[in-house]
Structures are given as structure tokens and as C-alpha cells.
Design an enzyme around this catalytic site. Structure first.
Site, PDB file in Angstrom:
ATOM      1  N   SER A  78      58.331  23.912  20.224  1.00  0.00           N
ATOM      2  CA  SER A  78      58.274  24.180  18.781  1.00  0.00           C
ATOM      3  C   SER A  78      58.921  25.501  18.394  1.00  0.00           C
ATOM      4  O   SER A  78      59.232  25.711  17.219  1.00  0.00           O
ATOM      5  CB  SER A  78      56.823  24.166  18.297  1.00  0.00           C
ATOM      6  OG  SER A  78      56.044  25.130  18.985  1.00  0.00           O
ATOM      7  N   ASP A 121      51.059  30.458  11.404  1.00  0.00           N
ATOM      8  CA  ASP A 121      49.789  29.761  11.596  1.00  0.00           C
ATOM      9  C   ASP A 121      49.082  30.428  12.775  1.00  0.00           C
ATOM     10  O   ASP A 121      49.440  31.543  13.147  1.00  0.00           O
ATOM     11  CB  ASP A 121      49.983  28.245  11.783  1.00  0.00           C
ATOM     12  CG  ASP A 121      50.885  27.896  12.969  1.00  0.00           C
ATOM     13  OD1 ASP A 121      51.023  28.741  13.877  1.00  0.00           O
ATOM     14  OD2 ASP A 121      51.439  26.786  12.993  1.00  0.00           O
ATOM     15  N   HIS A 136      52.129  29.928  15.776  1.00  0.00           N
ATOM     16  CA  HIS A 136      53.568  30.140  15.626  1.00  0.00           C
ATOM     17  C   HIS A 136      53.910  31.346  14.752  1.00  0.00           C
ATOM     18  O   HIS A 136      53.224  31.603  13.758  1.00  0.00           O
ATOM     19  CB  HIS A 136      54.212  28.889  15.013  1.00  0.00           C
ATOM     20  CG  HIS A 136      53.965  27.644  15.797  1.00  0.00           C
ATOM     21  ND1 HIS A 136      52.927  26.777  15.513  1.00  0.00           N
ATOM     22  CD2 HIS A 136      54.616  27.127  16.871  1.00  0.00           C
ATOM     23  CE1 HIS A 136      52.955  25.767  16.369  1.00  0.00           C
ATOM     24  NE2 HIS A 136      53.958  25.967  17.209  1.00  0.00           N
TER      25      HIS A 136
END
Length: 362
Positions: free
Chosen positions: A49, A334, A337
Site C-alpha cells: 500500500s 490513518d 499510513h
């Protein structure tokens, strides 16, 4: 002739980071001139990610970030599948090279011919060096990402011919960024690997997997590689919350540091055996600097994310939640991340000594 070309690659990368560390348009022009001189126009990205611009949007998996508030500060404020409020570090690198402002996912059905020439990402959120990591979440393991590289090569050959396609691949910068999920979603949760390996043995296993991946990329045409180390796992808001600590969880941070050290050592070995040109980017060191010296980056919040409470929410649990007023003040978007601003800082604040060492080595 080989040695000057090797140095040119690293000089180009040093120039890129130097240009990114200044807002002066003249510096940006310089790096674009260097990139053009050395034919560095294409970036090919593999990983999780941290570098997935939305490949997970196009197959069945629960690991997606294609809904608000993700993408809040992306162009037009739209979610793309990037697990952040905006762009990723690889997007900023591509922009500095003059290639594109945002690297597209290879699985996007709207991918254009120009995208093929400038760069794409094969990365898949929740993936890792360990194939089991990807299987746990039903995402693309590295071998599938490399299969898509083969598809990319076919498309590229049809577009520009076999000879030019190989030249483009050899001049491309291959970026690989993963490893976080191998620990947080795999080793520390699933009992399989922890029953087989001690934490140090598992790190060695992951480094062996990485080495095999790089050798396969080399076989497929990679000659210039950037490997991104893992961030300080113990400083992630989610980890802090679960560990019940207000500060970073040092046990996990020690794992990050040791793993990155092992990666760097193996890359030295691969340069010698393969002759591949590599640069190691120490994400752990960069993010820790921002956490310890937030004012240096114009930030104020280092312990929680911008989404929801900032302590546990990420992915689906972040969907539709309210966010902080100014994400640029936050290290984390978040609970896992980084923000767009932090990704930009990672790109800006590359340790020049690492690059200088690479110049000497090559």
C-alpha cells in the site's frame, strides 16, 4: 564505458533528491535534464500500500482504499485506491522526473499508451515479500506482480518494438517497497511463520525472498533499482494503541531497524554478483526524523492519524469518517499510513550519505 553509466544513474538519483529538496524551478529543470540525458523516463513500481495507486480496485479483495476520505487531497479530491489523503512518494518522484504527476495502476482498464512509456505500478496493498502475506489478504503476491510485468513488456513491444522496449526497461527505475505487512499482518498475527522462525530467522527469510525477486526482475530487464526499507513499525498509531503505550513501541522499532540493515547488506551483495545498480532508501530513518523533529517539516501531530480518532482506523474502518482540518500537520493519515505530506517529505529528505556511498561503490 560501464562505470560512467553506473555513476550517471546514481548522480541522476542524487540530482533528483537534491532537486526535490528545493522549490526552485531551476533545480527541477536540472533533474529533468539529467533524466533526459540518461533516458530515465519510466518508473516501474512493485510492493504494497505504500506504492499501490489502486490496483486492488480491480480484483476481488477487501483491502481497498477507493472511498472517502481517502484521496481527499488528491487531484479533484477523488479517492483512487491510494491509502493516503493524496499522492504517494513514487508519484512525487515521477513528477520530478517530468514523467507524470501520478503513476497509474497497471490494472486500470483506462491505462493509456503514454502511461506505458512513463511508468506504472504493479503494487498491491497488503502484499509482502512473503507469499503467505499476500495470500492472507487475497491480494497480489510478488510473483503475480512480476507476471503483470511480463504483460507490460508485451504491450510495450507492440507499442515501440522489441529493441526499444528492452532499452526502455534497462533505463527504467524499478522501485520496490514492501515488508511492513510481513510483520504486522503475518508474523505477529498468523501463527504459521512464528511457529517456523524466530523473528531474526524470519527477517532472513524475507531478505532471501527479496533477493530472489530482484534476481527475477534482473532477468526480466531491470538494471536500476530503488529498494525502500520498512518504516518504524512501533510508531504507527495502531501499534501504539494495541501496545498500550503513548510513545513508540521500541520492540517493533528494533525489528524495523534490524530488517532494514539486513536489506542494505544483501543489496551490497547483489550489486557485486549481478552488477545491478541499486539505491536503498531508509524509510525508517526518514519517518523517525519527522516524528522526533516535526517542526522541521511543519508538522505538529506525530502520534495519531488524521482519520477518525487516529488511533485504530485504517482501510474499511476509516470509510466515511471525519478527518482533521489540516492533514499537512500530521505524519499519519490513518492509523497505519502516512499523509501525502509525509510521503513528500520521504522523497525530499533522502539521506545524502547513502547516495554518496552508492556513488563510491559504483
Amino acid at each position: 564505458m560501464a562505470a560512467p553509466r553506473k555513476v550517471a544513474f546514481v548522480l541522476s538519483f542524487l540530482g533528483l533528491m537534491s532537486a526535490l529538496s528545493s522549490e526552485a524551478s531551476t533545480d527541477i529543470r536540472k533533474i529533468r535534464e539529467l533524466a533526459a540525458r540518461d533516458n530515465v523516463t519510466c518508473i516501474l513500481v512493485f510492493g504494497d500500500s505504500s506504492v499501490d495507486p489502486g490496483n486492488n480496485d480491480y480484483f476481488t479483495t477487501t483491502v481497498k482504499g477507493n472511498f472517502p476520505p481517502y484521496g481527499k487531497d488528491f487531484f479533484s479530491g477523488r479517492p483512487t485506491g491510494r491509502f493516503s489523503n493524496g499522492r504517494l512518494a513514487t508519484d512525487f518522484i515521477a513528477e520530478a522526473l517530468g514523467s507524470t504527476k501520478a503513476i497509474p495502476p497497471f490494472l486500470d482498464p483506462k491505462l493509456s499508451r503514454l502511461d506505458l512509456l512513463h511508468g506504472v505500478s504493479f503494487a498491491s496493498a497488503a502484499s509482502g515479500y512473503d507469499e503467505l502475506t499476500a495470500n492472507i489478504s487475497g491480494v497480489l503476491p510478488v510473483y503475480k506482480q512480476l507476471n503483470y510485468l511480463l504483460h507490460y513488456k508485451v504491450h510495450l513491444r507492440k507499442l515501440v518494438g522489441r529493441s526499444l522496449a528492452e532499452k526502455i526497461l534497462h533505463n527504467s527505475i524499478f522501485v520496490m517497497s514492501m515488508g511492513t505487512n510481513d510483520f504486522l499482518l503475518n508474523y505477529y498475527i498468523d501463527p504459521t511463520r512464528s511457529a517456523q522462525y524466530t523473528i531474526e530467522e524470519y527477517q532472513d527469510f524475507l531478505v532471501t525472498c527479496m533477493s530472489s525477486d530482484i534476481k527475477e526482475m534482473y532477468r526480466l530487464g531491470a538494471r536500476r533499482m530503488v529498494i525502500v526499507g520498512i518504516p518504524p513499525l512501533g510508531c504507527m498509531p495502531l501499534v501504539r494503541t494495541l501496545a498500550g503505550t503513548t510513545g513508540c513501541y521500541e520492540n517493533y522499532n528494533n525489528v524495523s531497524s534490524l530488517f532494514n540493515s539486513k536489506i542494505s547488506t544483501r543489496l551490497d551483495e547483489l550489486r557485486g554478483t549481478l552488477g545491478i545498480k541499486t539505491v536503498f532508501l531508509d524509510a525508517n530513518k526518514m519517518i523517525m526524523d519527522a516524528i522526533n523533529n516535526p517542526q522541521k517539516y511543519g508538522m505538529t501531530e506525530t502520534s495519531k492519524g488524521c482519520c477518525g480518532t487516529g488511533t485504530i482506523e485504517y482501510g474499511d474502518t476509516c470509510k466515511g469518517l471525519t478527518t482533521c482540518l489540516d492533514p499537512d500537520k500530521y505524519v499519519f493519515w490513518d492509523a497505519v499510513h502516512p499523509t501525502q505530506k509525509m510521503y513528500q517529505n520521504v522523497t525530499l529528505d533522502v539521506d545524502e550519505k547513502i547516495v554518496s556511498d552508492e556513488i563510491c561503490a559504483l
